[in-house]
Scaffold this active site. Structure first.
Site, PDB file in Angstrom:
ATOM      1  N   PRO A   1     -22.047  13.336 -25.079  1.00  0.00           N
ATOM      2  CA  PRO A   1     -23.338  13.627 -23.866  1.00  0.00           C
ATOM      3  C   PRO A   1     -23.906  12.836 -24.998  1.00  0.00           C
ATOM      4  O   PRO A   1     -24.552  12.596 -25.867  1.00  0.00           O
ATOM      5  CB  PRO A   1     -23.596  14.980 -24.270  1.00  0.00           C
ATOM      6  CG  PRO A   1     -22.822  15.333 -25.273  1.00  0.00           C
ATOM      7  CD  PRO A   1     -21.463  14.928 -25.436  1.00  0.00           C
TER       8      PRO A   1
ATOM      9  N   LEU B   1     -24.753  13.075 -31.634  1.00  0.00           N
ATOM     10  CA  LEU B   1     -23.634  12.869 -31.598  1.00  0.00           C
ATOM     11  C   LEU B   1     -22.953  11.293 -31.693  1.00  0.00           C
ATOM     12  O   LEU B   1     -22.008  11.369 -31.928  1.00  0.00           O
ATOM     13  CB  LEU B   1     -22.618  13.092 -30.422  1.00  0.00           C
ATOM     14  CG  LEU B   1     -22.344  14.567 -30.137  1.00  0.00           C
ATOM     15  CD1 LEU B   1     -21.385  14.988 -29.683  1.00  0.00           C
ATOM     16  CD2 LEU B   1     -22.378  15.742 -31.631  1.00  0.00           C
ATOM     17  N   GLY B   2     -23.936  10.549 -32.185  1.00  0.00           N
ATOM     18  CA  GLY B   2     -23.893   9.263 -31.969  1.00  0.00           C
ATOM     19  C   GLY B   2     -23.498   8.689 -31.239  1.00  0.00           C
ATOM     20  O   GLY B   2     -22.555   7.694 -31.064  1.00  0.00           O
TER      21      GLY B   2
ATOM     22  N   ALA C   1     -24.170   4.783 -30.483  1.00  0.00           N
ATOM     23  CA  ALA C   1     -23.761   3.641 -32.066  1.00  0.00           C
ATOM     24  C   ALA C   1     -21.740   3.839 -31.695  1.00  0.00           C
ATOM     25  O   ALA C   1     -21.440   2.155 -31.823  1.00  0.00           O
ATOM     26  CB  ALA C   1     -23.641   4.521 -33.131  1.00  0.00           C
ATOM     27  N   ALA C   2     -21.285   4.760 -30.705  1.00  0.00           N
ATOM     28  CA  ALA C   2     -20.325   4.549 -30.396  1.00  0.00           C
ATOM     29  C   ALA C   2     -19.682   3.858 -29.391  1.00  0.00           C
ATOM     30  O   ALA C   2     -18.728   3.093 -29.759  1.00  0.00           O
ATOM     31  CB  ALA C   2     -19.574   6.050 -30.276  1.00  0.00           C
TER      32      ALA C   2
ATOM     33  N   ASP D   1     -25.083   6.129 -37.707  1.00  0.00           N
ATOM     34  CA  ASP D   1     -24.425   6.790 -37.071  1.00  0.00           C
ATOM     35  C   ASP D   1     -22.945   5.590 -36.588  1.00  0.00           C
ATOM     36  O   ASP D   1     -22.079   5.839 -36.440  1.00  0.00           O
ATOM     37  CB  ASP D   1     -25.576   6.573 -35.814  1.00  0.00           C
ATOM     38  CG  ASP D   1     -26.459   7.855 -35.480  1.00  0.00           C
ATOM     39  OD1 ASP D   1     -26.043   8.491 -36.715  1.00  0.00           O
ATOM     40  OD2 ASP D   1     -27.026   8.175 -34.321  1.00  0.00           O
TER      41      ASP D   1
END
Ligand code: PMV
Length: 325
Positions: free
Chosen positions: A96, A101-102, A105-106, A143
């Site tokens: 989300p 939760l980064g 960056a992911a 992140d």
């Protein structure tokens, strides 16, 4: 080929990390994925993120377009990029957005891997940071580091993230409070409290520093029971800094009631996500179900135990980089 990247969860130390206390974060096995193909003649570089319902070209003005351009430019400057430098990329996010939760960056790391499959971890992080700077101005890098490396990271502002050995696979449940959290306003709120009552806030930070240090030791020892208790302690300290909410407290209580070893908010607080530590997958499913029954969305995820040989290599690279600084 699918190129994957981890999301990140702060296990301990958020907010205090802004004032120089270390933090402990992990890369989780849910994150983002991307594929890239070279362009056809006369085609322009483009990025599609179906999850966000967006497609942009490299030369647009939108933030996503600028981030993509910045990543590609970084790639073009790197030695390993002699061959291809223009791509059509498709990326998917399994996190989300805005939940701490980064997610961005992911996605950046997955795109970097798709664009430069031969790059090492440092190279991937460099590309992802070029992308992240467009979204976040001057990000700390935690992140991107978590996303590219996975595993656990000890992080102190202004220092290289240090890999931490995870002795035993971790099972985490992430629950969303349903309320978007604003990192900027929560960081400002702590700053105001610190101005008004510095001794109280500093006491909380010392407590958090002790939690982080003990959590690192628990991770390295594979002691999930101790780690769970430390998450609970960190949540109490964050609550004292007015960062928790009714929804966050409910998520933590429901998780503990369903057998979690400990639970706390993760990231900025004031909403956003909660992380709960569980002993195994069955317990993880029980927590997610209990959240669902209480009206909250959540999922179960893992952090793999550290593979010894790659950890030794990673720590050696870290130590060399430190010695050269
Ligand atoms: O929720 P996130 O991923 O933006 O994390 C915020 C972490 C803070 O410590 C609150 C802020 C920061 O810059 O470290």
């Amino acid at each position: 080929m699918q190129n994957t990247a981890s999301g990140k969860v702060i296990l301990a130390g958020e907010h205090a990390v802004v004032y120089g206390v270390p933090a402990l974060a992990v890369g989780i096995d849910r994150g983002a994925r991307a594929t890239a193909r070279p362009l056809l003649p006369r085609e322009r570089a483009r990025l599609a993120v179906p999850t966000w319902g967006i497609e942009v070209s490299e030369d647009g003005d939108e933030m996503l377009s600028r981030a993509f351009r910045s990543l590609l430019n970084e790639h073009r400057q790197s030695a390993s990029s002699r061959k291809e430098s223009a791509f059509s990329v498709e990326a998917f996010a399994d996190l989300p957005p805005g939940g701490g939760l980064g997610c961005s960056a992911a996605v950046g790391v997955a795109i970097a891997r798709a664009v430069d499959p031969t790059a090492d971890i440092e190279g991937i992080q460099r590309l992802a940071m070029a992308w992240e700077r467009v979204f976040h101005g001057n990000p700390s890098g935690i992140d991107a580091a978590c996303s590219a490396r996975g595993g656990a990271i000890w992080f102190r502002k202004g220092e290289q993230p240090r890999p931490v050995r995870v002795a035993r696979e971790l099972h985490l449940c992430i629950g969303h409070s349903g309320i978007a959290s604003s990192t900027k306003s929560m960081v400002e709120s702590v700053a105001k409290q610190r101005e008004k009552r510095p001794e109280v806030v500093e006491k909380a930070f010392s407590g958090i520093a002790a939690v982080v240090e003990n959590a690192r030791l628990a991770l390295e020892a594979g002691d999930v029971v101790a780690l769970g208790k430390l998450l609970d302690m960190n949540q109490m300290l964050l609550g004292g800094l007015l960062l928790s909410t009714e929804e966050v407290e409910t998520l933590c209580r429901v998780a503990r009631g369903a057998g979690a070893l400990g639970a706390k908010l993760t990231g900025a607080g004031g909403g956003g996500c909660v992380v709960a530590l569980v002993s195994d997958e069955a317990r993880g499913n029980a927590v997610v179900q209990a959240w669902d029954k209480a009206g909250y969305f959540g999922f179960h995820t893992r952090v793999a135990a550290t593979v010894h040989s790659s950890f030794v290599r990673e720590r050696a690279a870290y130590d060399t980089a430190e010695a050269e600084r």
